[in-house]
Design an enzyme around this catalytic site. Structure first.
Site, short mmCIF file in Angstrom:
data_model
loop_
_atom_site.label_atom_id
_atom_site.label_comp_id
_atom_site.label_asym_id
_atom_site.label_seq_id
_atom_site.Cartn_x
_atom_site.Cartn_y
_atom_site.Cartn_z
N CYS A 30 17.97 -33.99 -12.93
CA CYS A 30 19.12 -33.12 -12.64
C CYS A 30 19.78 -33.57 -11.34
O CYS A 30 19.11 -33.76 -10.33
CB CYS A 30 18.66 -31.67 -12.49
SG CYS A 30 19.99 -30.58 -11.92
N GLY A 77 29.61 -34.59 -21.63
CA GLY A 77 30.71 -34.60 -22.58
C GLY A 77 31.28 -36.00 -22.78
O GLY A 77 30.60 -37.00 -22.53
N ASN A 86 20.35 -37.25 -19.04
CA ASN A 86 20.82 -36.05 -18.36
C ASN A 86 22.29 -36.26 -17.95
O ASN A 86 22.88 -37.29 -18.26
CB ASN A 86 19.95 -35.80 -17.11
CG ASN A 86 19.86 -34.32 -16.75
OD1 ASN A 86 20.86 -33.61 -16.79
ND2 ASN A 86 18.67 -33.87 -16.40
N SER A 87 22.87 -35.31 -17.24
CA SER A 87 24.25 -35.45 -16.79
C SER A 87 24.35 -36.57 -15.76
O SER A 87 23.38 -36.92 -15.11
CB SER A 87 24.76 -34.13 -16.20
OG SER A 87 23.93 -33.72 -15.14
N LYS A 124 13.10 -36.71 -19.70
CA LYS A 124 14.57 -36.81 -19.70
C LYS A 124 15.02 -37.57 -18.47
O LYS A 124 14.69 -37.19 -17.34
CB LYS A 124 15.19 -35.41 -19.72
CG LYS A 124 16.69 -35.40 -19.95
CD LYS A 124 17.18 -33.99 -20.26
CE LYS A 124 18.64 -33.97 -20.64
NZ LYS A 124 19.08 -32.59 -21.00
N LYS A 160 16.61 -23.41 -22.22
CA LYS A 160 17.07 -23.67 -20.86
C LYS A 160 15.82 -23.86 -19.98
O LYS A 160 14.81 -23.19 -20.19
CB LYS A 160 17.89 -22.48 -20.38
CG LYS A 160 18.44 -22.65 -19.00
CD LYS A 160 19.64 -21.76 -18.75
CE LYS A 160 20.08 -21.89 -17.30
NZ LYS A 160 20.31 -23.30 -16.91
N SER A 161 15.90 -24.75 -19.02
CA SER A 161 14.71 -25.14 -18.24
C SER A 161 14.08 -23.97 -17.52
O SER A 161 14.77 -23.11 -16.97
CB SER A 161 15.09 -26.21 -17.22
OG SER A 161 15.60 -27.34 -17.89
N ALA A 215 27.19 -27.16 -12.16
CA ALA A 215 26.14 -27.06 -11.14
C ALA A 215 25.54 -25.67 -11.27
O ALA A 215 25.80 -24.79 -10.47
CB ALA A 215 26.70 -27.30 -9.74
#
Lengths: 304, 266
Positions: free
Chosen positions: A128, A217, A191-192, A164, A45-46, A70
């Site tokens: 992000c 997803g 990323n998302s 990323k 995790k970042s 979030a």
């Protein structure tokens, strides 16, 4: 039986599957478990310079086509991370450290320290969509910022750097090229996306405490696949294709779009930690049935 | 692939009942397939979302028993009949029922064990609190074996003092426990000395509730999905159990510091 081993920037992996950052990556023990469960590489995790509590809950929800989150980069800060991850000897797969900062100087400060750990690579999420001061909300998702941050980190470590990128970026090819020119070793795509939103209609309020969050997803998968396809045509460095991969067929699709390795994250929500072994088995089975002996035969196959 | 939609669904408050000075039970309109030991995520829009056990179930209604501690629990306690709160879950793994069980509760851990006692009315229930004013469910479980740290109600001492003779007499098949983690650790250690299985419900700061983020990691286990109830075999491997927990940022601290942050005893 098909050979799933692959090499990413000189990093030997038992299979191309990489645990994506932000999923399960909070501790050394959990990374070990994900690696033992079959992840070819695992990402922390970042980590930021100072500890961060992140956004209030709810931070992570699912919807009918994926996950929306979030979290807001909650993490114990670099000092604590150096202790938590000091000994990675138990982790049977290569470990990637994800590093975030508010500017190039902060990225370099955190990356320089995290690179002292026995990690295989440093990942820089410049993308992000839901944390003020970081990523897209801090303007890091531009060719200029990507060049500046990547250069700053390149100056403090010789380890492979994965940049990323955001699926939202208009100038995705330029961003990937800027990362490559500035010394990045690979592109993690993506990323998302979004941010998106979920509203509870009885409460008449957005459900996420931050109101909006990054979408991952199933909904992200076709977008991620197109991004990987585009980036593969733009740069010569490898791509880690990440976004909605939940089956062996999805992973092979990513390879064919041009990925050298394949990120898996949101699929843990439906498939558990066991999802890595299942996807790997499905890949091997498909490759056997279709006369594909090695992963590298599939990389970029959709372009030839 | 399994399809899941993890989002809160609003539930109306039907009634509320004061259990002790700072402890209140809210009855919510909802049917739920709930196993004792599991939890739900309770959402107050525009404030926060936190895990709670269901402390009682009846057809069409479920109960949350809430200790007033901080902003969230105060707002939750103050909800009036007709107002609503969001619920998602139930999540996690509950207690696995085995023969000759004894329940050992400490403080508001009794809210977790209460529905198990409802399911096992003949099983002995040991309940310890610091002082008389912190006891709850005295009418609901009149057969409870009580102890308090200060001797103001029941036997003076700790739940382990009441459990020990039963273990020595060899009449216990399994111990189900929930309460402050130092108490659960003492119960587990005692069970280990007598070769009796212990099932403990752990508490850690949670985010997703369904095993994705691992914010609630304890050892290599996710409390939300692999637990919150762990058996002796799992507890033995968990070096953090009884010693460490993680703050919201993920920073690992002693249970004492964690307890202070949560403003409850470790």
């Amino acid at each position: 039986m098909a050979d799933l081993t692959t090499t990413l920037c000189g990093i030997r992996m038992a299979n191309p599957l990489v645990l994506a950052s932000g999923v399960l990556g909070t501790t050394r023990a959990i990374l070990t478990r994900a690696a033992r469960a079959g992840a070819g590489a695992v990402t922390m995790k970042s980590i930021s310079l100072e500890p961060r509590d992140g956004h209030p809950n709810p931070t992570i929800l699912t919807f009918e086509a994926g996950v929306i989150n979030a979290v807001g980069y909650s993490n114990p800060g670099v000092e604590e991370a150096l202790a938590e991850f000091a000994d990675l000897g138990d982790v049977p797969s290569p470990v990637i450290a994800s590093v975030v900062g508010r500017n190039a100087e902060e990225f370099a400060r955190v990356a320089e320290r995290m690179a002292r750990l026995p990690v295989a690579a440093i990942e820089l999420p410049l993308s992000c969509p839901h944390t003020p001061g970081y990523g897209t909300l801090a303007g890091q998702s531009t060719p200029e910022a990507t060049r500046e941050i990547t250069r700053a980190v390149r100056a403090v470590t010789a380890k492979p750097i994965f940049v990323k990128v955001s699926p939202n970026a208009q100038a995705l090819g330029e961003i990937a090229a800027a990362a490559e020119q500035a010394g990045a070793s690979a592109i993690t795509a993506v990323n998302s996306m979004g941010p998106g939103m979920v509203i509870n209609i009885e409460a008449r309020r957005p459900v996420l405490a931050f109101k909006m969050g990054g979408v991952t997803g199933a909904a992200l998968r076709p977008v991620a696949l197109r991004c990987v396809y585009d980036i593969y045509r733009t740069v010569r460095i490898p791509v880690i294709g990440t976004g909605g991969v939940a089956t062996g067929r999805h992973a092979i699709e990513m390879l064919m779009a041009g990925a050298t390795a394949v990120g898996v994250g949101s699929a843990v929500a439906g498939g558990g930690v066991e999802v890595f072994a299942r996807i790997a088995a499905e890949m091997a089975e498909w490759m056997d049935r279709n006369g594909v002996a090695r992963v590298e035969e599939l990389i970029g196959a959709a372009h030839r | 692939m399994q399809r899941i939609v993890e989002q809160p669904v609003m539930a109306r408050v039907l009634e509320r009942r004061d259990e002790a000075a700072d402890l209140r039970t809210l009855w919510l309109e909802r049917d739920m397939a709930f196993q004792p030991g599991q939890f739900v995520m309770v959402w107050i829009p525009e404030l926060d979302e936190k895990p709670y056990t269901i402390s009682a179930l009846r057809p069409g209604r479920i109960a949350l028993t809430v200790r007033r501690r901080g902003v969230f629990s105060s707002r939750l306690s103050d909800l009036r009949p007709g107002e609503s709160v969001g619920l998602r879950g139930p999540y996690g793994k509950g207690y696995a029922i085995k023969p000759r069980g004894v329940l050992v509760a400490g403080g508001c851990g009794l809210a977790v064990l209460a529905p198990l006692k409802d399911a096992l009315p003949d099983a002995p229930l040991i309940f310890g609190a610091r002082t008389r004013g912190e006891l709850l469910f005295l009418d609901r479980f009149p057969d409870m074996l009580l102890c308090t740290d200060d001797g103001s109600a029941g036997q003076r001492g700790f739940p382990t003092d009441l459990l020990r003779p039963r273990l020595e007499r060899g009449e216990v098949g399994v111990v189900y426990t929930c309460g402050p983690e130092v108490m659960m650790k003492a119960v587990f250690d005692l069970c280990e000395r007598h070769g009796v299985e212990c099932q403990a419900a752990l508490e850690r700061y949670m985010k997703c509730g369904f095993g994705l983020c691992a914010q609630c990691a304890c050892g290599d286990q996710r409390v939300c999905l692999d637990g919150p109830v762990f058996d002796s075999a799992a507890l033995r491997r968990m070096e953090e159990f009884g010693h460490w927990a993680r703050l919201k940022s993920g920073r690992r601290v002693t249970l004492n510091e964690y307890g202070n942050w949560r403003s409850c005893r470790p």
